[in-house]
Design a protein around this motif. Structure first.
Motif, PDB file in Angstrom:
ATOM      1  N   LEU A 254       0.825  -1.191   0.000  1.00 54.56           N
ATOM      2  CA  LEU A 254       0.000   0.000   0.000  1.00 54.56           C
ATOM      3  C   LEU A 254       0.869   1.254   0.000  1.00 54.56           C
ATOM      4  O   LEU A 254       1.995   1.237   0.516  1.00 54.56           O
ATOM      5  CB  LEU A 254      -0.904   0.024   1.238  1.00 54.56           C
ATOM      6  N   PRO A 255       0.379   2.365  -0.549  1.00 54.53           N
ATOM      7  CA  PRO A 255       1.095   3.634  -0.418  1.00 54.53           C
ATOM      8  C   PRO A 255       1.340   3.932   1.054  1.00 54.53           C
ATOM      9  O   PRO A 255       0.547   3.547   1.919  1.00 54.53           O
ATOM     10  CB  PRO A 255       0.129   4.638  -1.046  1.00 54.53           C
ATOM     11  N   THR A 256       2.420   4.630   1.348  1.00 50.82           N
ATOM     12  CA  THR A 256       2.865   4.815   2.732  1.00 50.82           C
ATOM     13  C   THR A 256       1.767   5.313   3.656  1.00 50.82           C
ATOM     14  O   THR A 256       1.557   4.766   4.742  1.00 50.82           O
ATOM     15  CB  THR A 256       4.053   5.788   2.775  1.00 50.82           C
ATOM     16  N   GLY A 257       1.048   6.351   3.258  1.00 52.72           N
ATOM     17  CA  GLY A 257       0.021   6.913   4.126  1.00 52.72           C
ATOM     18  C   GLY A 257      -1.072   5.917   4.456  1.00 52.72           C
ATOM     19  O   GLY A 257      -1.507   5.808   5.611  1.00 52.72           O
ATOM     20  N   TYR A 258      -1.502   5.171   3.470  1.00 52.78           N
ATOM     21  CA  TYR A 258      -2.542   4.166   3.679  1.00 52.78           C
ATOM     22  C   TYR A 258      -2.019   3.028   4.550  1.00 52.78           C
ATOM     23  O   TYR A 258      -2.736   2.487   5.395  1.00 52.78           O
ATOM     24  CB  TYR A 258      -3.012   3.614   2.332  1.00 52.78           C
ATOM     25  N   ARG A 259      -0.762   2.651   4.325  1.00 53.30           N
ATOM     26  CA  ARG A 259      -0.169   1.550   5.087  1.00 53.30           C
ATOM     27  C   ARG A 259      -0.067   1.907   6.571  1.00 53.30           C
ATOM     28  O   ARG A 259      -0.401   1.101   7.435  1.00 53.30           O
ATOM     29  CB  ARG A 259       1.208   1.226   4.519  1.00 53.30           C
ATOM     30  N   VAL A 260       0.367   3.125   6.860  1.00 55.91           N
ATOM     31  CA  VAL A 260       0.484   3.570   8.247  1.00 55.91           C
ATOM     32  C   VAL A 260      -0.896   3.629   8.896  1.00 55.91           C
ATOM     33  O   VAL A 260      -1.086   3.176  10.032  1.00 55.91           O
ATOM     34  CB  VAL A 260       1.179   4.947   8.315  1.00 55.91           C
TER      35      VAL A 260
END
Length: 282
Positions: A254-260
């Protein structure tokens, strides 16, 4: 994963008009999610056929506001069901696939099952008509134009071979009574097999006003269930795998923001369990 401009998939030269309402229209969001994923630098599902289909449809996909993280989530869910289905078919060369509420999913083409497999895609007549205009026929593949809750179409299925019943983004739109009757009827029709699906919790049903896809389509969610509710479908049903939608294998893509955000919310039990994926044996 690159973002998509609002009008990236509004094609004035599209050759196929779309007229779907309420829950039927939500199938366009999952199709679009797979299409957006397929154009990523590192796609999760790589469904090029979905991207080609989007270009053929006369529909404003920009209004769905499908972000890269949303698309990745759609692709992860689809890939997990692909994995479970492929695993079942690898173990059963002569099997039946019962794909409920198939929408415009290209799973049969992605998995390309062998000659011993009989694959059935079931959805409303207008959805099946759209599929027949968009997708090629293939050996061993049958589409059934019907509401999934109509008992009549079950007689068209083989009853002498193991089956995997697949439902993606469907059961939450059925009532508990209709959904339970459907799954029990199918499990009783075949000698055994597996059931692979995603489900929403009761909390997710109560807070459906937060689900942009559902709200935009004017659809309504009905059936919320947990592991106990799944087990209650049949005394012969065994839950083999039970995965939160926030913990599906591949979340690291996932893109970083979504993953976090996924990692943080996965620590909140009520939120972690809002959407889960189940693989069951019966």
């Amino acid at each position: 994963m690159s973002s998509v401009s609002p009008n990236a998939d509004t094609n004035p030269d599209a050759d196929t008009k779309v007229h779907l309402t309420e829950e039927k229209e939500t199938l366009l969001a999952t199709l679009y999610g797979r299409a957006v994923d397929s154009r990523a630098k590192k796609p999760i599902l790589g469904d090029a056929m979905a991207a080609e289909t989007v270009q053929r449809l006369d529909y404003d996909f920009g209004k769905l506001r499908m972000g890269p993280g949303d698309a990745a989530g759609v692709a992860l869910r689809a890939r997990q069901l692909d994995v479970w289905t492929a695993r079942f078919l690898a173990a059963h060369e002569e099997a039946t696939v019962i794909h409920l509420g198939c929408g415009l999913d290209t799973r049969v083409h992605r998995l390309d099952p062998g000659p011993g497999v009989r694959w059935y895609d079931i959805d409303y007549p207008e959805v099946i008509d759209l599929r027949r205009r968009l997708y090629p026929e293939r050996e061993g593949y049958t589409t059934i134009p019907s509401s999934v809750t109509d008992p009549a179409w079950t007689d068209r299925l083989p009853s002498d071979r193991p089956a995997i019943i697949v439902a993606e983004g469907l059961l939450m739109y059925l009532t508990e009574e209709d959904g339970t009757a459907l799954l029990r009827r199918l499990m009783a029709h075949v000698p055994g097999g597996e059931l692979a699906f995603d489900a929403f919790s009761r909390f997710a049903i109560r807070t459906q006003w937060l689900n942009r896809v559902v709200v935009n389509a004017g659809a309504t969610l009905h059936w919320g269930m947990d592991a106990a509710g799944v087990a209650a479908l049949s005394p012969e049903l065994e839950i083999v795998e039970n995965i939160s939608a926030l913990e599906i294998p591949g979340m690291e893509k996932l893109p970083t923001g979504y993953r976090v955000a996924a990692r943080l919310t996965a620590h909140i039990p009520g939120v972690r369990d809002m959407a889960r994926m189940y693989r069951c044996r019966f």
